[in-house]
Design a protein around this motif. Structure first.
Motif, PDB file in Angstrom:
ATOM      1  N   PRO A  46       0.903  -1.187  -0.054  1.00  0.00           N
ATOM      2  CA  PRO A  46      -0.108  -0.037   0.008  1.00  0.00           C
ATOM      3  C   PRO A  46       0.797   1.385   0.125  1.00  0.00           C
ATOM      4  N   LEU A  47       1.891   1.178   0.682  1.00  0.00           N
ATOM      5  CA  LEU A  47       2.848   2.384   0.700  1.00  0.00           C
ATOM      6  C   LEU A  47       3.385   2.707  -0.578  1.00  0.00           C
ATOM      7  N   SER A  48       3.823   1.474  -1.442  1.00  0.00           N
ATOM      8  CA  SER A  48       4.452   1.834  -2.581  1.00  0.00           C
ATOM      9  C   SER A  48       3.265   2.365  -3.782  1.00  0.00           C
ATOM     10  N   LEU A  49       1.983   1.803  -3.556  1.00  0.00           N
ATOM     11  CA  LEU A  49       0.824   2.146  -4.306  1.00  0.00           C
ATOM     12  C   LEU A  49       0.526   3.698  -3.943  1.00  0.00           C
ATOM     13  N   ALA A  50       0.510   4.024  -2.783  1.00  0.00           N
ATOM     14  CA  ALA A  50       0.431   5.466  -2.360  1.00  0.00           C
ATOM     15  C   ALA A  50       1.446   6.442  -3.130  1.00  0.00           C
ATOM     16  N   ILE A  51       2.446   5.955  -3.082  1.00  0.00           N
ATOM     17  CA  ILE A  51       3.513   6.869  -3.488  1.00  0.00           C
ATOM     18  C   ILE A  51       3.562   7.119  -5.261  1.00  0.00           C
ATOM     19  N   MET A  52       3.085   5.674  -5.754  1.00  0.00           N
ATOM     20  CA  MET A  52       2.985   5.656  -7.306  1.00  0.00           C
ATOM     21  C   MET A  52       1.666   6.548  -7.541  1.00  0.00           C
ATOM     22  N   VAL A  53       0.599   6.695  -7.089  1.00  0.00           N
ATOM     23  CA  VAL A  53      -0.479   7.291  -7.308  1.00  0.00           C
ATOM     24  C   VAL A  53      -0.184   9.038  -7.009  1.00  0.00           C
ATOM     25  N   PHE A  54       0.563   9.380  -5.979  1.00  0.00           N
ATOM     26  CA  PHE A  54       1.149  10.564  -5.917  1.00  0.00           C
ATOM     27  C   PHE A  54       1.897  11.151  -6.856  1.00  0.00           C
ATOM     28  N   VAL A  55       2.962  10.317  -7.366  1.00  0.00           N
ATOM     29  CA  VAL A  55       3.612  10.691  -8.493  1.00  0.00           C
ATOM     30  C   VAL A  55       3.123  10.901  -9.866  1.00  0.00           C
ATOM     31  N   ASN A  56       2.095   9.982  -9.849  1.00  0.00           N
ATOM     32  CA  ASN A  56       1.312   9.941 -11.049  1.00  0.00           C
ATOM     33  C   ASN A  56       0.371  11.248 -11.243  1.00  0.00           C
ATOM     34  N   GLN A  57      -0.272  11.576 -10.205  1.00  0.00           N
ATOM     35  CA  GLN A  57      -1.047  12.517  -9.950  1.00  0.00           C
ATOM     36  C   GLN A  57      -0.333  14.019 -10.395  1.00  0.00           C
ATOM     37  N   LYS A  58       0.937  13.963  -9.727  1.00  0.00           N
ATOM     38  CA  LYS A  58       1.949  15.300  -9.979  1.00  0.00           C
ATOM     39  C   LYS A  58       2.137  15.362 -11.398  1.00  0.00           C
ATOM     40  N   PHE A  59       2.643  14.124 -11.835  1.00  0.00           N
ATOM     41  CA  PHE A  59       3.209  14.175 -13.599  1.00  0.00           C
ATOM     42  C   PHE A  59       2.154  14.580 -14.370  1.00  0.00           C
ATOM     43  N   ALA A  60       0.781  13.837 -13.897  1.00  0.00           N
ATOM     44  CA  ALA A  60      -0.282  14.129 -14.675  1.00  0.00           C
ATOM     45  C   ALA A  60      -0.834  15.849 -14.769  1.00  0.00           C
ATOM     46  N   ARG A  61      -0.705  16.388 -13.668  1.00  0.00           N
ATOM     47  CA  ARG A  61      -1.042  17.774 -13.582  1.00  0.00           C
ATOM     48  C   ARG A  61      -0.032  18.578 -14.573  1.00  0.00           C
ATOM     49  N   GLN A  62       1.193  18.320 -14.322  1.00  0.00           N
ATOM     50  CA  GLN A  62       2.294  18.799 -15.242  1.00  0.00           C
ATOM     51  C   GLN A  62       2.119  18.602 -16.732  1.00  0.00           C
ATOM     52  N   PHE A  63       1.559  17.412 -16.965  1.00  0.00           N
ATOM     53  CA  PHE A  63       1.262  17.270 -18.507  1.00  0.00           C
ATOM     54  C   PHE A  63       0.108  17.942 -18.891  1.00  0.00           C
ATOM     55  N   ASP A  64      -0.972  17.893 -17.979  1.00  0.00           N
ATOM     56  CA  ASP A  64      -2.060  18.894 -18.508  1.00  0.00           C
ATOM     57  C   ASP A  64      -1.832  20.238 -18.569  1.00  0.00           C
ATOM     58  N   GLU A  65      -0.868  20.617 -17.603  1.00  0.00           N
ATOM     59  CA  GLU A  65      -0.476  22.152 -17.755  1.00  0.00           C
ATOM     60  C   GLU A  65       0.420  22.396 -18.966  1.00  0.00           C
ATOM     61  N   SER A  66       1.147  21.518 -19.359  1.00  0.00           N
ATOM     62  CA  SER A  66       1.989  21.351 -20.487  1.00  0.00           C
ATOM     63  C   SER A  66       1.123  21.620 -21.857  1.00  0.00           C
ATOM     64  N   GLU A  67      -0.033  20.625 -21.655  1.00  0.00           N
ATOM     65  CA  GLU A  67      -0.853  20.707 -22.989  1.00  0.00           C
ATOM     66  C   GLU A  67      -1.801  21.897 -23.139  1.00  0.00           C
ATOM     67  N   ARG A  68      -2.085  22.448 -21.774  1.00  0.00           N
ATOM     68  CA  ARG A  68      -2.776  23.762 -21.910  1.00  0.00           C
ATOM     69  C   ARG A  68      -1.935  24.910 -22.608  1.00  0.00           C
ATOM     70  N   LEU A  69      -0.461  24.943 -22.057  1.00  0.00           N
ATOM     71  CA  LEU A  69       0.399  26.034 -22.537  1.00  0.00           C
ATOM     72  C   LEU A  69       0.581  25.690 -24.101  1.00  0.00           C
ATOM     73  N   ALA A  70       0.894  24.327 -24.457  1.00  0.00           N
ATOM     74  CA  ALA A  70       0.860  24.317 -25.971  1.00  0.00           C
ATOM     75  C   ALA A  70      -0.456  24.775 -26.609  1.00  0.00           C
ATOM     76  N   ARG A  71      -1.442  24.598 -26.283  1.00  0.00           N
ATOM     77  CA  ARG A  71      -2.705  24.840 -26.954  1.00  0.00           C
ATOM     78  C   ARG A  71      -2.779  26.400 -27.068  1.00  0.00           C
ATOM     79  N   HIS A  72      -2.281  26.847 -25.855  1.00  0.00           N
ATOM     80  CA  HIS A  72      -2.354  28.722 -25.819  1.00  0.00           C
ATOM     81  C   HIS A  72      -1.178  29.138 -26.790  1.00  0.00           C
ATOM     82  N   LEU A  73      -0.062  28.416 -27.089  1.00  0.00           N
ATOM     83  CA  LEU A  73       0.913  28.960 -27.767  1.00  0.00           C
ATOM     84  C   LEU A  73       0.481  28.720 -29.395  1.00  0.00           C
TER      85      LEU A  73
END
Length: 311
Positions: free
Chosen positions: A28-55
């Motif tokens: 469960p600890l590993s799963l929690a860490i994976m979920v946290f990391v995936n959410q963090k990178f997912a937010r960054q990826f969404d932000e990068s997509e929004r920035l690309a669309r804006h550009l």
């Protein structure tokens, strides 16, 4: 289980020792860490997509704007070429006529004078417009009596109005002062009055009137005061109306009347450069004022210039 016991050199409770050594908590600890990391990178990826669309949107807007500017530049070059070609053709024809028959000089001289004056006026307008667009026009601001500026200008244009059979009148409120450049103020209203005389038929009227507008409120008053003199409060505004009894302007044309080289659809012949109203608007904005038009087809036009007053 909770009491400490001796194990090698460490002293700890049996429960803590058990929890420290078993591995059931790893999954469960590993799963929690994976979920946290995936959410963090997912937010960054969404932000990068929004920035690309804006550009992409900015690039598309920039490309469209460049295409529009290129089309305007090409249209302006074509209009300039046309406006220069016509008077030059007339002047060349007059010179050829004079070369063949020197006795025709009295008839050709007024035509040559009028066409050369038009070419000179067009050149000056183009030069001024380029300086306005590049922000290189130097204005000498000082306290000017707008009443006297308008009165002198109307007096100088009365002869032109009489020659066209047009009644030119002025109702000037004395001792109204603005912060501006006298030469450019004259140019604003000369372009408006000359435009009104151009589109008014023989027997028509052109009137210049002044009226006062109340003291501004709130932030507008602060902005207006900072434009003139930080130590003075703006006493109000003056509105100068240039009204004619010409053929008027349609709603579709009124939206573009201040564009460079714009002629109304009813124009079948013009003697102006097509830059006068555009120059008047740019100079009015430099004087921290605004300009607008009110017109109906067949009922004449009214141009309104609003400028801040100074004490």
């Amino acid at each position: 289980l909770l009491l400490p016991f001796s194990f090698v050199s460490a002293r700890e409770s049996l429960l803590f020792y058990f929890l420290r050594n078993v591995h059931f908590i790893d999954i469960p600890l590993s799963l929690a860490i994976m979920v946290f990391v995936n959410q963090k990178f997912a937010r960054q990826f969404d932000e990068s997509e929004r920035l690309a669309r804006h550009l992409d949107e900015l690039a598309a807007q920039r490309t469209e704007r460049l295409k529009q500017l290129q089309a305007e530049r090409q249209s302006m070059i074509m209009n300039i070429t046309h406006d220069l070609r016509t008077p030059l053709f007339v002047m060349r024809s007059c010179l050829e006529t004079l070369e063949a028959n020197a006795d025709s000089l009295p008839a050709m001289l007024p035509i040559l004078k009028e066409r050369s004056s038009f070419v000179s006026s067009l050149t000056e307008d183009l030069f001024l417009l380029v300086k306005l667009q590049e922000g290189k026009l130097i204005l000498s601001f000082q306290r000017e009596c707008l009443s006297e500026v308008l009165q002198r200008l109307v007096t100088s244009l009365e002869l032109q109005a009489r020659q066209k059979g047009i009644r030119l009148s002025a109702e000037v409120i004395p001792q109204l002062y603005v912060w501006g450049d006298e030469i450019r103020l004259q140019q604003i209203f000369q372009n408006l009055i000359s435009n009104a005389l151009h589109y008014t038929p023989e027997g028509g009227t052109v009137s210049v009137q002044m009226r006062l507008e109340g003291r501004p409120d709130g932030a507008e008053a602060v902005r207006s005061a900072s434009r003139t003199d930080a130590s003075e409060e703006v006493p109000g505004f003056v509105i100068v109306s240039v009204c004619d009894s010409g053929k008027g302007i349609s709603d579709a044309d009124a939206e573009h009347i201040f564009d460079r080289y714009f002629y109304t659809k009813s124009d079948n012949k013009h003697d102006s450069s097509g830059l006068g109203l555009s120059i008047a608007r740019e100079l009015t904005l430099l004087h921290h004022g605004d300009i607008r038009v009110r017109s109906e087809p067949g009922q004449g036009s009214e141009f309104l210039v609003r400028l801040p007053l100074v004490d």
